[in-house]
Design a protein around this motif. Structure first.
Motif, PDB file in Angstrom:
ATOM      1  N   ILE A 147      43.391   7.080  29.980  1.00 32.62           N
ATOM      2  CA  ILE A 147      44.301   7.348  28.863  1.00 32.62           C
ATOM      3  C   ILE A 147      43.594   7.195  27.523  1.00 32.62           C
ATOM      4  O   ILE A 147      43.867   7.936  26.574  1.00 32.62           O
ATOM      5  N   TYR A 148      42.665   6.258  27.454  1.00 37.19           N
ATOM      6  CA  TYR A 148      42.035   5.927  26.176  1.00 37.19           C
ATOM      7  C   TYR A 148      40.768   6.736  25.906  1.00 37.19           C
ATOM      8  O   TYR A 148      40.110   6.529  24.890  1.00 37.19           O
TER       9      TYR A 148
ATOM     10  N   PRO B 186      38.686  10.348  25.174  1.00 37.75           N
ATOM     11  CA  PRO B 186      38.953  11.674  24.586  1.00 37.75           C
ATOM     12  C   PRO B 186      38.947  12.794  25.621  1.00 37.75           C
ATOM     13  O   PRO B 186      39.509  13.860  25.390  1.00 37.75           O
TER      14      PRO B 186
ATOM     15  N   ARG C 288      40.417  12.659  28.470  1.00 34.67           N
ATOM     16  CA  ARG C 288      41.445  12.239  29.431  1.00 34.67           C
ATOM     17  C   ARG C 288      42.005  13.401  30.245  1.00 34.67           C
ATOM     18  O   ARG C 288      42.213  13.274  31.453  1.00 34.67           O
TER      19      ARG C 288
ATOM     20  N   GLN D 124      50.621   6.679  18.288  1.00 30.73           N
ATOM     21  CA  GLN D 124      49.415   7.494  18.459  1.00 30.73           C
ATOM     22  C   GLN D 124      49.073   7.657  19.937  1.00 30.73           C
ATOM     23  O   GLN D 124      48.748   8.754  20.402  1.00 30.73           O
ATOM     24  N   LEU D 125      49.181   6.561  20.688  1.00 32.28           N
ATOM     25  CA  LEU D 125      48.920   6.636  22.126  1.00 32.28           C
ATOM     26  C   LEU D 125      49.940   7.541  22.804  1.00 32.28           C
ATOM     27  O   LEU D 125      49.590   8.357  23.668  1.00 32.28           O
TER      28      LEU D 125
ATOM     29  N   PHE E 254      51.454  10.024  21.549  1.00 33.27           N
ATOM     30  CA  PHE E 254      51.118  11.418  21.236  1.00 33.27           C
ATOM     31  C   PHE E 254      50.087  11.947  22.226  1.00 33.27           C
ATOM     32  O   PHE E 254      50.229  13.058  22.758  1.00 33.27           O
ATOM     33  N   HIS E 255      49.053  11.158  22.485  1.00 35.11           N
ATOM     34  CA  HIS E 255      48.012  11.583  23.429  1.00 35.11           C
ATOM     35  C   HIS E 255      48.572  11.700  24.847  1.00 35.11           C
ATOM     36  O   HIS E 255      48.221  12.625  25.593  1.00 35.11           O
TER      37      HIS E 255
ATOM     38  N   GLU F 178      50.671  14.907  25.048  1.00 33.04           N
ATOM     39  CA  GLU F 178      49.812  16.090  25.134  1.00 33.04           C
ATOM     40  C   GLU F 178      49.163  16.194  26.508  1.00 33.04           C
ATOM     41  O   GLU F 178      49.025  17.294  27.064  1.00 33.04           O
ATOM     42  N   SER F 179      48.775  15.058  27.061  1.00 35.99           N
ATOM     43  CA  SER F 179      48.132  15.062  28.378  1.00 35.99           C
ATOM     44  C   SER F 179      49.091  15.540  29.458  1.00 35.99           C
ATOM     45  O   SER F 179      48.743  16.379  30.299  1.00 35.99           O
TER      46      SER F 179
END
Length: 303
Positions: free
Chosen positions: A29-30, A32, A34, A66-67, A69-70, A73-74
């Motif tokens: 998850i952390y 780029p 991912r 912010q997490l 959001f990622h 998107e994932s």
């Protein structure tokens, strides 16, 4: 490299089960990269899709914006690879009441059941969606456009009032009202006109009640209509024998019970939405010019 890493993690736990990949997913998850890594996991074993989504959602429930959001998107990227999973993913989002932006995005791009989804979520107060109104605003606007387009197609597809699918029109109108009322946005002039055409097809008690709710919520636009058109609209939705709601609203307006009008509208919609007060005060003046005709429908002696 990735297949070897996956095999190593599975064997490390000693049970040869893909559930052992959960720590690996949490680490990914952390990073780029991912999405590439998660795609690799699913390519190794498609059955891990549900595990990956569950792990990501678990992290999202306690993660930063912010997490999240990622994560959003994932998950969306993964669903694009496996679109048949979109409905199951949205179900998990609704169940957990998280990532509303992703839920709406999946609805628009993959599931295409805007009317049913919104009608379900708008019952009561969809606080999990409203709490992130700024993030979901673009998707809500897109859905509003979709709903009005569907309403236009439905109106154009019927030749006469008696041919209209009342249930479909009711669902469309309620969804549109929810979008406008809950999110405080306005229909464009063209969309407003489409809704007026839907109202003119209303034949059941329910559809007329929804039409009246629309008129009250969009009072500002209704009051800008030419006098003859506005009077014809009010006569159509108010002077009816199919429902007593217009008379009840007229009575509430006559006794200056604005709060009672709001309560009645919310009850009929089964939505806890806000109604512009200024518009209601203006509609109160308009109703006072109609109340005699409205009362007459229900005060006439029964034969």
């Amino acid at each position: 490299m990735l297949p070897w890493l996956i095999t190593w993690f599975v064997e490390l736990d000693g049970n040869n089960e893909t559930e052992s990949l959960e720590p690996l997913v949490k680490c990914f998850i952390y990073l780029p990269t991912r999405v590439t890594l998660l795609n690799g996991l699913i390519s190794y074993d498609e059955a891990t899709f549900a595990l990956i989504v569950d792990t990501l959602l678990q992290a999202a429930s306690t993660g930063s914006s912010q997490l999240n959001f990622h994560i959003s998107e994932s998950i969306y990227t993964l669903v694009q690879q496996f679109p048949k999973r979109a409905l199951a993913v949205r179900f998990k989002l609704v169940q957990a009441q998280i990532l509303p932006e992703l839920a709406l995005r999946l609805t628009i791009s993959h599931i295409h059941d805007d009317v049913d989804f919104l009608n379900g979520e708008f019952t009561g107060l969809p606080s999990w969606i409203l709490s992130q109104s700024s993030k979901v605003a673009p998707h809500i606007a897109t859905m509003k456009n979709h709903l009005c387009d569907m309403a236009m197609k439905e109106v154009l597809s019927v030749k006469g009032v008696e041919d209209a699918d009342q249930l479909k029109l009711e669902k469309l109108l309620r969804a549109i009202i929810g979008v406008l009322g809950l999110f405080g946005i306005k229909a464009t002039e063209e969309q407003f006109r489409v809704c007026l055409q839907v109202i003119r097809k209303a034949q059941t008690a329910r559809s007329i009640e929804l039409s009246l709710c629309f008129v009250l919520i969009c009072a500002e636009q209704v009051l800008r209509l030419p006098l003859r058109e506005r009077n014809a609209l009010m006569k159509y939705v108010c002077e009816t024998e199919k429902t007593e709601v217009p008379a009840l609203i007229a009575i509430a307006f006559a006794s200056n019970q604005i709060l009672q009008v709001e309560t009645l509208v919310r009850q009929k919609l089964n939505m806890n939405l806000m109604i512009p007060k200024l518009g209601l005060f203006e509609m109160q003046k308009l109703f006072k010019t109609l109340e005699t005709d409205i009362y007459a429908k229900f005060s006439a002696p029964q034969i």
